[in-house]
Design a protein around this motif. Structure first.
Motif, PDB file in Angstrom:
ATOM      1  N   LEU A 114      25.976  15.594  56.477  1.00 26.44           N
ATOM      2  CA  LEU A 114      25.489  16.383  57.607  1.00 26.44           C
ATOM      3  C   LEU A 114      24.052  16.846  57.395  1.00 26.44           C
ATOM      4  CD1 LEU A 114      28.681  18.577  58.161  1.00 26.44           C
ATOM      5  CD2 LEU A 114      28.047  16.457  59.333  1.00 26.44           C
ATOM      6  N   LEU A 115      23.607  16.814  56.140  1.00 26.66           N
ATOM      7  CA  LEU A 115      22.245  17.226  55.809  1.00 26.66           C
ATOM      8  C   LEU A 115      21.297  16.040  55.666  1.00 26.66           C
ATOM      9  CD1 LEU A 115      23.137  19.933  53.120  1.00 26.66           C
ATOM     10  CD2 LEU A 115      22.631  20.277  55.543  1.00 26.66           C
ATOM     11  N   GLY A 116      21.773  14.853  55.995  1.00 25.61           N
ATOM     12  CA  GLY A 116      20.930  13.662  55.938  1.00 25.61           C
ATOM     13  C   GLY A 116      20.970  12.921  54.622  1.00 25.61           C
ATOM     14  N   ILE A 117      21.849  13.316  53.715  1.00 23.75           N
ATOM     15  CA  ILE A 117      21.977  12.617  52.429  1.00 23.75           C
ATOM     16  C   ILE A 117      22.886  11.412  52.614  1.00 23.75           C
ATOM     17  CG2 ILE A 117      22.789  12.797  50.049  1.00 23.75           C
ATOM     18  CD1 ILE A 117      22.144  15.766  50.152  1.00 23.75           C
ATOM     19  N   GLU A 118      22.389  10.227  52.262  1.00 27.32           N
ATOM     20  CA  GLU A 118      23.186   9.009  52.393  1.00 27.32           C
ATOM     21  C   GLU A 118      24.140   8.895  51.206  1.00 27.32           C
ATOM     22  OE1 GLU A 118      21.246   5.408  53.580  1.00 27.32           O
ATOM     23  OE2 GLU A 118      19.469   6.502  54.270  1.00 27.32           O
ATOM     24  N   THR A 119      25.383   9.219  51.464  1.00 22.97           N
ATOM     25  CA  THR A 119      26.383   9.270  50.397  1.00 22.97           C
ATOM     26  C   THR A 119      26.542   7.932  49.698  1.00 22.97           C
ATOM     27  OG1 THR A 119      27.562  10.977  51.643  1.00 22.97           O
ATOM     28  CG2 THR A 119      28.762   9.890  49.864  1.00 22.97           C
TER      29      THR A 119
END
Length: 291
Positions: free
Chosen positions: A180-185
């Motif tokens: 949700l914070l833009g981190i590509e898991t």
């Protein structure tokens, strides 16, 4: 007393490589959430790469550390993309069977390519020793210990001081919120699995001088790493070093003081794993009973 202190010193030096290998396993388990039974095969890759670089090009093992890390990282990243990623949402048993099958495949491939003979990298300083009063320190075990501590310190700084490292920690703590914070898991998973393999590859270079390179050398260290990770707490990186110290010192004491201990030392990790599981089960049952 001198024998006891020398034994403890030998155990402490061995703990460096143990901690390095187990940290890689704890990293893949804590971040990606997968039990990787093929972790030791990345160690085997580093050991054989070190051996062939030394044999064919005369490359010192110290200079082989970088290529071993990169090679193991790339193989780990490819393994994640091609094999691990498709089963991340599968049942845990499927994941474990996949990594176990990968371990068997890589071991047998190495047997076909290199044979079952053990290979040793023997640089000029292999037998060098340092004397501190009545104590003797092998130059190679001491160097491996210091290199392992340096790499673990660098990993700690990476995870705590860099934005990418903080992203890795965020994904390890919560697999949904970072997205949700833009981190590509998915990229974090790939990075963590590649780093896990890279650390094992570096440890393999050290073991090619300390011990040997063989198709099965990684399996033993996978088992030792599972014992350390179970003792430290699954995915707990901070507890890996103390747990590695405990296992390495216990092995050194058994080897020195137990009659026939040289043959029993490789079973010490079974006892450590058993005690860790029993104590954790007892603590969990006591906590539930107190609720």
């Amino acid at each position: 007393m001198e024998l006891l202190l020398q034994t403890l010193l030998n155990g402490i030096l061995a703990a460096g490589v143990y901690a390095l290998v187990a940290t890689g396993l704890a990293l893949s388990l804590g971040v990606v959430g997968i039990v990787n039974f093929a972790h030791g095969e990345f160690l085997m890759l580093g050991a054989f790469l070190s051996y062939f670089l030394f044999l064919l090009r005369g490359v010192d093992p110290l200079l082989a550390l970088g290529p071993a890390f990169l090679a193991a990282f790339l193989v780990g990243a490819l393994a994640y993309r091609g094999l691990i990623r498709p089963v991340l949402r599968a049942p845990e048993l499927n994941q474990m069977l996949l990594t176990f099958g990968l371990s068997v495949l890589l071991q047998n491939l190495a047997l076909l390519l290199f044979g079952a003979d053990t290979r040793v990298v023997a640089p000029p300083y292999q037998a060098a020793t340092l004397t501190l009063g009545p104590f003797f320190l092998g130059a190679v075990p001491l160097g491996a210990f210091l290199l392992s501590l340096g790499l673990l310190l660098f990993l700690h700084l990476f995870l705590t001081q860099s934005r990418l490292g903080l992203a890795v920690r965020a994904v390890a703590q919560n697999r949904l919120a970072p997205g949700l914070l833009g981190i590509e898991t998915d990229r974090i998973y790939l990075l963590a699995f590649g780093l896990s393999a890279g650390l094992a590859g570096v440890a393999g270079v050290m073991l090619s001088v300390l011990l040997y390179a063989s198709p099965t050398v990684g399996f033993l260290y996978t088992l030792k790493s599972f014992a350390i990770v179970a003792l430290a707490g699954l995915g707990n990186l901070k507890g890996v070093v103390p747990a590695a110290l405990l296992l390495a010192v216990a092995e050194a004491l058994v080897s020195t003081y137990v009659p026939g201990g040289g043959g029993l030392v490789e079973a010490v990790f079974f006892l450590v794993l058993f005690l860790a599981l029993v104590l954790r089960s007892w603590a969990a049952a006591r906590a539930l009973g107190g609720v």
